[in-house]
Design a protein around this motif. Sequence first.
Motif, PDB file in Angstrom:
ATOM      1  N   GLY A   1      55.471   2.357 -30.301  1.00 42.53           N
ATOM      2  CA  GLY A   1      54.978   1.064 -30.593  1.00 42.53           C
ATOM      3  C   GLY A   1      55.241  -0.127 -29.503  1.00 42.53           C
ATOM      4  N   GLU A   2      56.485   0.062 -29.138  1.00 41.53           N
ATOM      5  CA  GLU A   2      57.015  -1.028 -28.455  1.00 41.53           C
ATOM      6  C   GLU A   2      56.716  -0.867 -26.961  1.00 41.53           C
ATOM      7  OE1 GLU A   2      61.429  -2.248 -30.407  1.00 41.53           O
ATOM      8  OE2 GLU A   2      61.155  -0.354 -29.335  1.00 41.53           O
ATOM      9  N   LEU A   3      56.798   0.417 -26.535  1.00 41.74           N
ATOM     10  CA  LEU A   3      56.015   0.696 -25.197  1.00 41.74           C
ATOM     11  C   LEU A   3      54.502   0.566 -25.042  1.00 41.74           C
ATOM     12  CD1 LEU A   3      57.899   4.210 -24.488  1.00 41.74           C
ATOM     13  CD2 LEU A   3      58.219   2.162 -23.269  1.00 41.74           C
ATOM     14  N   LEU A   4      53.966   0.693 -25.978  1.00 42.79           N
ATOM     15  CA  LEU A   4      52.519   0.449 -25.973  1.00 42.79           C
ATOM     16  C   LEU A   4      51.920  -0.377 -26.980  1.00 42.79           C
ATOM     17  CD1 LEU A   4      49.944   0.918 -24.133  1.00 42.79           C
ATOM     18  CD2 LEU A   4      49.640   2.958 -25.655  1.00 42.79           C
ATOM     19  N   PRO A   5      52.246  -1.722 -27.188  1.00 45.72           N
ATOM     20  CA  PRO A   5      51.675  -2.743 -27.852  1.00 45.72           C
ATOM     21  C   PRO A   5      50.085  -2.627 -27.960  1.00 45.72           C
ATOM     22  CG  PRO A   5      52.736  -3.808 -26.322  1.00 45.72           C
ATOM     23  CD  PRO A   5      53.069  -2.388 -26.102  1.00 45.72           C
ATOM     24  N   GLY A   6      49.459  -2.637 -29.046  1.00 42.71           N
ATOM     25  CA  GLY A   6      47.902  -2.753 -29.195  1.00 42.71           C
ATOM     26  C   GLY A   6      47.234  -1.616 -28.503  1.00 42.71           C
ATOM     27  N   ALA A   7      48.109  -0.309 -28.672  1.00 46.82           N
ATOM     28  CA  ALA A   7      47.508   0.940 -28.308  1.00 46.82           C
ATOM     29  C   ALA A   7      45.953   1.107 -28.606  1.00 46.82           C
ATOM     30  CB  ALA A   7      48.084   2.153 -28.760  1.00 46.82           C
ATOM     31  N   PHE A   8      45.098   1.725 -27.801  1.00 49.76           N
ATOM     32  CA  PHE A   8      43.758   1.979 -27.940  1.00 49.76           C
ATOM     33  C   PHE A   8      43.889   3.196 -29.118  1.00 49.76           C
ATOM     34  CE2 PHE A   8      39.851   4.133 -27.451  1.00 49.76           C
ATOM     35  CZ  PHE A   8      38.841   3.138 -27.678  1.00 49.76           C
ATOM     36  N   SER A   9      43.188   3.249 -29.997  1.00 49.97           N
ATOM     37  CA  SER A   9      42.914   4.307 -31.059  1.00 49.97           C
ATOM     38  C   SER A   9      41.642   4.712 -31.631  1.00 49.97           C
ATOM     39  CB  SER A   9      44.003   3.955 -32.536  1.00 49.97           C
ATOM     40  OG  SER A   9      43.049   2.754 -33.254  1.00 49.97           O
ATOM     41  N   ALA A  10      41.539   5.650 -32.074  1.00 46.26           N
ATOM     42  CA  ALA A  10      40.387   6.321 -32.815  1.00 46.26           C
ATOM     43  C   ALA A  10      39.674   5.379 -33.711  1.00 46.26           C
ATOM     44  CB  ALA A  10      40.475   7.725 -33.336  1.00 46.26           C
ATOM     45  N   ALA A  11      40.537   4.571 -34.470  1.00 44.17           N
ATOM     46  CA  ALA A  11      40.042   3.418 -35.285  1.00 44.17           C
ATOM     47  C   ALA A  11      39.006   2.643 -34.676  1.00 44.17           C
ATOM     48  CB  ALA A  11      41.126   2.717 -36.305  1.00 44.17           C
ATOM     49  N   GLN A  12      39.261   2.450 -33.748  1.00 44.50           N
ATOM     50  CA  GLN A  12      38.614   1.410 -32.777  1.00 44.50           C
ATOM     51  C   GLN A  12      37.329   1.817 -32.348  1.00 44.50           C
ATOM     52  OE1 GLN A  12      41.805   0.795 -30.043  1.00 44.50           O
ATOM     53  NE2 GLN A  12      41.945  -1.517 -30.383  1.00 44.50           N
ATOM     54  N   MET A  13      36.922   3.068 -32.564  1.00 48.81           N
ATOM     55  CA  MET A  13      35.741   3.800 -31.951  1.00 48.81           C
ATOM     56  C   MET A  13      34.850   4.125 -33.567  1.00 48.81           C
ATOM     57  SD  MET A  13      37.221   6.330 -29.367  1.00 48.81           S
ATOM     58  CE  MET A  13      35.706   7.516 -29.653  1.00 48.81           C
ATOM     59  N   ARG A  14      35.361   3.937 -34.662  1.00 51.58           N
ATOM     60  CA  ARG A  14      34.514   4.154 -35.870  1.00 51.58           C
ATOM     61  C   ARG A  14      33.419   3.206 -35.577  1.00 51.58           C
ATOM     62  NH1 ARG A  14      39.822   5.024 -38.383  1.00 51.58           N
ATOM     63  NH2 ARG A  14      39.985   7.418 -38.500  1.00 51.58           N
ATOM     64  N   GLY A  15      32.198   3.914 -36.242  1.00 50.64           N
ATOM     65  CA  GLY A  15      31.129   3.173 -36.375  1.00 50.64           C
ATOM     66  C   GLY A  15      30.271   3.212 -34.949  1.00 50.64           C
ATOM     67  N   VAL A  16      30.807   3.818 -34.102  1.00 55.11           N
ATOM     68  CA  VAL A  16      30.133   3.772 -32.554  1.00 55.11           C
ATOM     69  C   VAL A  16      29.278   5.207 -32.788  1.00 55.11           C
ATOM     70  CG1 VAL A  16      30.445   4.232 -30.229  1.00 55.11           C
ATOM     71  CG2 VAL A  16      31.950   2.822 -31.527  1.00 55.11           C
TER      72      VAL A  16
END
Length: 130
Positions: free
Chosen positions: A115-130
């Motif tokens: 999490g410190e190395l990649l704050p705001g990581a892109f995740s599958a949760a951001q794709m829901r509803g697509v």
Amino acid sequence: MSLLTAARAVRENAHAPYSRFKVGAAVRGADGAIYVGCNVENVAAPEGTCAEAGAIAAMVAAGCREIAEVAVIADGPAPVSPCGGCRQKLAEFAGPEVRVTMATVAGETLEMTVGELLPGAFSAAQMRGV
């Protein structure tokens, strides 16, 4: 065997004839096994493979899908962090609290979390509803 020891050992197998920058990585899967990878360069520069990607691929090939811990080692003046692409690859299989130990062959270490190395990581949760 410690993760750093495994990463150090596999680093020696790196194929880095162009940059001469050998990197070794080891991940401990949730199954407790250690999976290793080293960088593999290619004369067509963008076609190489990072050490972290190799270790993740070995873990997935063995049937494990969750990273519990990571170690990366290189011969640099300071501990080298995973590149941006590998940070995203780590985030695919590791929670933000998973520890990443970065080290030099001289023994200097730096610990951070995914999490410190990649704050705001892109995740599958951001794709829901697509």
